[in-house]
Design a protein around this motif. Structure first.
Motif, PDB file in Angstrom:
ATOM      1  N   ARG A  81       0.775  -1.190  -0.240  1.00 54.18           N
ATOM      2  CA  ARG A  81       0.212  -0.090  -0.036  1.00 54.18           C
ATOM      3  C   ARG A  81       0.952   1.362  -0.085  1.00 54.18           C
ATOM      4  NH1 ARG A  81      -5.139  -1.768   1.406  1.00 54.18           N
ATOM      5  NH2 ARG A  81      -5.773   0.209   0.802  1.00 54.18           N
ATOM      6  N   HIS A  82       2.165   1.088   0.337  1.00 54.31           N
ATOM      7  CA  HIS A  82       3.035   2.328   0.362  1.00 54.31           C
ATOM      8  C   HIS A  82       3.402   2.693  -0.967  1.00 54.31           C
ATOM      9  CE1 HIS A  82       5.412  -1.413   0.335  1.00 54.31           C
ATOM     10  NE2 HIS A  82       6.361  -0.780   0.019  1.00 54.31           N
ATOM     11  N   PHE A  83       2.892   1.949  -2.014  1.00 54.77           N
ATOM     12  CA  PHE A  83       3.072   1.848  -3.357  1.00 54.77           C
ATOM     13  C   PHE A  83       1.789   2.565  -4.200  1.00 54.77           C
ATOM     14  CE2 PHE A  83       7.509   0.383  -4.093  1.00 54.77           C
ATOM     15  CZ  PHE A  83       7.692   0.964  -5.168  1.00 54.77           C
ATOM     16  N   ASP A  84       0.713   2.662  -3.517  1.00 53.60           N
ATOM     17  CA  ASP A  84      -0.342   3.414  -3.999  1.00 53.60           C
ATOM     18  C   ASP A  84      -0.416   4.741  -4.285  1.00 53.60           C
ATOM     19  OD1 ASP A  84      -1.572   0.791  -4.168  1.00 53.60           O
ATOM     20  OD2 ASP A  84      -3.125   1.113  -2.402  1.00 53.60           O
ATOM     21  N   LEU A  85       0.515   5.291  -5.486  1.00 51.52           N
ATOM     22  CA  LEU A  85       0.698   6.442  -5.529  1.00 51.52           C
ATOM     23  C   LEU A  85       0.091   7.099  -6.760  1.00 51.52           C
ATOM     24  CD1 LEU A  85       4.499   6.275  -4.660  1.00 51.52           C
ATOM     25  CD2 LEU A  85       2.699   6.779  -3.135  1.00 51.52           C
ATOM     26  N   GLY A  86      -0.323   6.346  -7.627  1.00 53.10           N
ATOM     27  CA  GLY A  86      -1.175   7.063  -8.895  1.00 53.10           C
ATOM     28  C   GLY A  86      -0.079   7.043 -10.088  1.00 53.10           C
ATOM     29  N   TRP A  87       0.926   8.012  -9.676  1.00 54.25           N
ATOM     30  CA  TRP A  87       1.902   8.005 -10.894  1.00 54.25           C
ATOM     31  C   TRP A  87       3.029   6.839 -10.720  1.00 54.25           C
ATOM     32  CZ3 TRP A  87       7.012   8.525  -9.536  1.00 54.25           C
ATOM     33  CH2 TRP A  87       7.305   8.803  -8.038  1.00 54.25           C
ATOM     34  N   ALA A  88       3.039   6.111  -9.646  1.00 51.98           N
ATOM     35  CA  ALA A  88       3.880   4.920  -9.473  1.00 51.98           C
ATOM     36  C   ALA A  88       3.107   3.524  -8.850  1.00 51.98           C
ATOM     37  CB  ALA A  88       4.801   5.241  -8.594  1.00 51.98           C
ATOM     38  N   CYS A  89       3.349   2.798  -9.636  1.00 50.65           N
ATOM     39  CA  CYS A  89       2.642   1.466  -9.167  1.00 50.65           C
ATOM     40  C   CYS A  89       3.551   0.280  -8.945  1.00 50.65           C
ATOM     41  CB  CYS A  89       1.205   1.303  -9.682  1.00 50.65           C
ATOM     42  SG  CYS A  89       1.363   1.048 -11.420  1.00 50.65           S
ATOM     43  N   LYS A 246      10.364  12.598  -4.339  1.00 50.56           N
ATOM     44  CA  LYS A 246       8.985  12.674  -4.627  1.00 50.56           C
ATOM     45  C   LYS A 246       8.475  11.395  -4.370  1.00 50.56           C
ATOM     46  CE  LYS A 246       5.069  12.978  -7.985  1.00 50.56           C
ATOM     47  NZ  LYS A 246       4.184  13.545  -6.973  1.00 50.56           N
ATOM     48  N   PHE A 247       8.970  10.299  -4.639  1.00 52.83           N
ATOM     49  CA  PHE A 247       8.416   8.958  -4.149  1.00 52.83           C
ATOM     50  C   PHE A 247       8.573   8.733  -2.514  1.00 52.83           C
ATOM     51  CE2 PHE A 247       9.574   4.741  -2.663  1.00 52.83           C
ATOM     52  CZ  PHE A 247       8.304   4.051  -3.226  1.00 52.83           C
ATOM     53  N   ALA A 248       9.735   9.207  -2.093  1.00 49.88           N
ATOM     54  CA  ALA A 248       9.764   9.032  -0.674  1.00 49.88           C
ATOM     55  C   ALA A 248       8.761  10.082   0.125  1.00 49.88           C
ATOM     56  CB  ALA A 248      11.150   9.679  -0.352  1.00 49.88           C
ATOM     57  N   ALA A 249       8.237  11.396  -0.675  1.00 51.23           N
ATOM     58  CA  ALA A 249       7.271  12.171   0.148  1.00 51.23           C
ATOM     59  C   ALA A 249       6.029  11.449   0.104  1.00 51.23           C
ATOM     60  CB  ALA A 249       7.316  13.406  -0.478  1.00 51.23           C
ATOM     61  N   ASP A 250       5.604  10.973  -1.263  1.00 55.65           N
ATOM     62  CA  ASP A 250       4.321  10.390  -1.748  1.00 55.65           C
ATOM     63  C   ASP A 250       4.073   8.970  -0.695  1.00 55.65           C
ATOM     64  OD1 ASP A 250       4.209  12.626  -3.068  1.00 55.65           O
ATOM     65  OD2 ASP A 250       3.987  11.551  -5.170  1.00 55.65           O
ATOM     66  N   SER A 251       5.169   8.269  -0.636  1.00 59.12           N
ATOM     67  CA  SER A 251       5.290   6.980  -0.037  1.00 59.12           C
ATOM     68  C   SER A 251       4.811   7.197   1.596  1.00 59.12           C
ATOM     69  CB  SER A 251       6.454   6.136  -0.088  1.00 59.12           C
ATOM     70  OG  SER A 251       6.242   4.882   0.260  1.00 59.12           O
ATOM     71  N   CYS A 252       5.609   8.154   2.222  1.00 57.02           N
ATOM     72  CA  CYS A 252       5.214   8.446   3.639  1.00 57.02           C
ATOM     73  C   CYS A 252       3.900   9.039   3.915  1.00 57.02           C
ATOM     74  CB  CYS A 252       6.348   9.372   4.082  1.00 57.02           C
ATOM     75  SG  CYS A 252       8.089   9.024   4.162  1.00 57.02           S
ATOM     76  N   ALA A 254       1.296   8.326   1.853  1.00 57.56           N
ATOM     77  CA  ALA A 254       0.396   7.127   1.623  1.00 57.56           C
ATOM     78  C   ALA A 254       0.407   6.047   2.726  1.00 57.56           C
ATOM     79  CB  ALA A 254       0.793   6.128   0.344  1.00 57.56           C
ATOM     80  N   MET A 255       1.634   5.872   3.640  1.00 57.46           N
ATOM     81  CA  MET A 255       1.468   5.082   4.989  1.00 57.46           C
ATOM     82  C   MET A 255       0.729   5.757   5.795  1.00 57.46           C
ATOM     83  SD  MET A 255       2.338   2.107   4.430  1.00 57.46           S
ATOM     84  CE  MET A 255       2.993   1.442   6.329  1.00 57.46           C
ATOM     85  N   GLN A 256       0.765   7.313   5.998  1.00 58.19           N
ATOM     86  CA  GLN A 256       0.170   7.955   7.123  1.00 58.19           C
ATOM     87  C   GLN A 256      -1.479   7.951   6.919  1.00 58.19           C
ATOM     88  OE1 GLN A 256       2.251  11.609   7.184  1.00 58.19           O
ATOM     89  NE2 GLN A 256       2.867  11.214   9.408  1.00 58.19           N
ATOM     90  N   ARG A 257      -1.785   8.094   5.386  1.00 53.57           N
ATOM     91  CA  ARG A 257      -3.208   7.886   5.038  1.00 53.57           C
ATOM     92  C   ARG A 257      -3.694   6.662   5.427  1.00 53.57           C
ATOM     93  NH1 ARG A 257      -2.142   9.777   0.570  1.00 53.57           N
ATOM     94  NH2 ARG A 257      -1.993   8.010  -0.682  1.00 53.57           N
TER      95      ARG A 257
END
Length: 267
Positions: A81-89, A246-252, A254-257
């Motif tokens: 789920r830490h990879f549920d980013l839209g622009w990356a999967c 960007k991946f690090a920011a979005d993945s963090c 995503a996990m918080q969300r």
């Protein structure tokens, strides 16, 4: 229908056939990273590896409190789920050593499908006095500010105005000093995937969730060791670094969300 491909780049988002072809190839491709498994005990890195000048990204964020939260974070990691980013999967294989991983990502105007393989999976207790890597909570930024800080880093990098080392990085002496001053106690679950031949990057990335028994906090951590793996990636290194941040920011985020979702209902 497969997308038009120019070299390693797709002009549209790769479809299932494209991704399956990369996944099939990744079962037999060799690693293009010479230190498979080195992130298992990092930081700090072995001195000979650190001397090679790899780029290190170390980002972490608090995602909850308590053993139940640790269990949920572990499940989310296993579900990718830490990879549920839209622009990356990711193809989200079962998390086990040897499983093929395909990361599909949009970088500027093109898509890529990059092959990796899970190199190790481990869960262990963290005990005082044991020789283990720096625990995720040591020196970590406040949870509320982490996502915004990382997001701003990647935006500044993309604009070309961020000099030097990102603030999420640590030097070898810093990592060793903090590890000695803050011996860990709690529990940790981690796995890493390592790049294969044909990947635009050479490196290894570890994802960790950990419970700190001392203050009951739960942390999510990304530790990455990398450098360009192709001439194309070398030429586009500033853009590559921007998207890594960007991946690090979005993945963090995503996990918080995901950790916050259903928190009130006990899910």
């Amino acid at each position: 229908m497969p997308q038009l491909k120019i070299g390693p780049f797709y002009l549209g988002k790769p479809d299932a056939d494209d991704r399956e072809a990369v996944e099939s190839a990744s079962r037999v491709l060799p690693f293009n990273f010479p230190h498979v498994g080195v992130t298992r005990t990092a930081p700090p890195l072995p001195e000979d590896v650190a001397a090679e000048g790899w780029t290190v990204d170390h980002n972490r964020v608090m995602v909850g409190r308590g053993r139940a939260a640790y269990g949920k974070a572990r499940r989310l990691l296993e579900e990718w789920r830490h990879f549920d980013l839209g622009w990356a999967c990711v193809n989200a294989p079962t998390v086990k050593p040897g499983a093929p991983v395909v990361v599909t990502a949009l970088s500027l105007f093109c898509w890529t499908c990059n092959p990796l393989r899970i190199s190790y999976v481990e869960e262990c207790a963290l005990r005082r006095g044991s020789k283990q890597q720096l625990p995720p909570w040591s020196g970590a930024p406040p949870a509320a500010a982490a996502g915004a800080r990382l997001q701003e880093q990647w935006l500044q990098t993309l604009r070309g105005v961020l000099p030097g080392r990102p603030s999420g990085d640590q030097t070898q002496p810093q990592a060793a000093a903090v590890a000695a001053a803050r011996p860990p106690r709690g529990r940790r679950y981690a796995f890493a995937h390592t790049t294969l031949g044909g990947h635009q990057i050479s490196g290894e990335e570890r994802f960790t969730v950990a419970w700190n028994a001392e203050d009951d906090t739960v942390w999510y951590e990304i530790y990455t060791l990398s450098r360009p793996g192709t001439l194309v990636a070398s030429a586009a290194h500033p853009v590559l670094r921007a998207f890594q941040r960007k991946f690090a920011a979005d993945s963090c985020d995503a996990m918080q969300r995901e950790m916050a979702a259903g928190a009130g209902s006990g899910k």
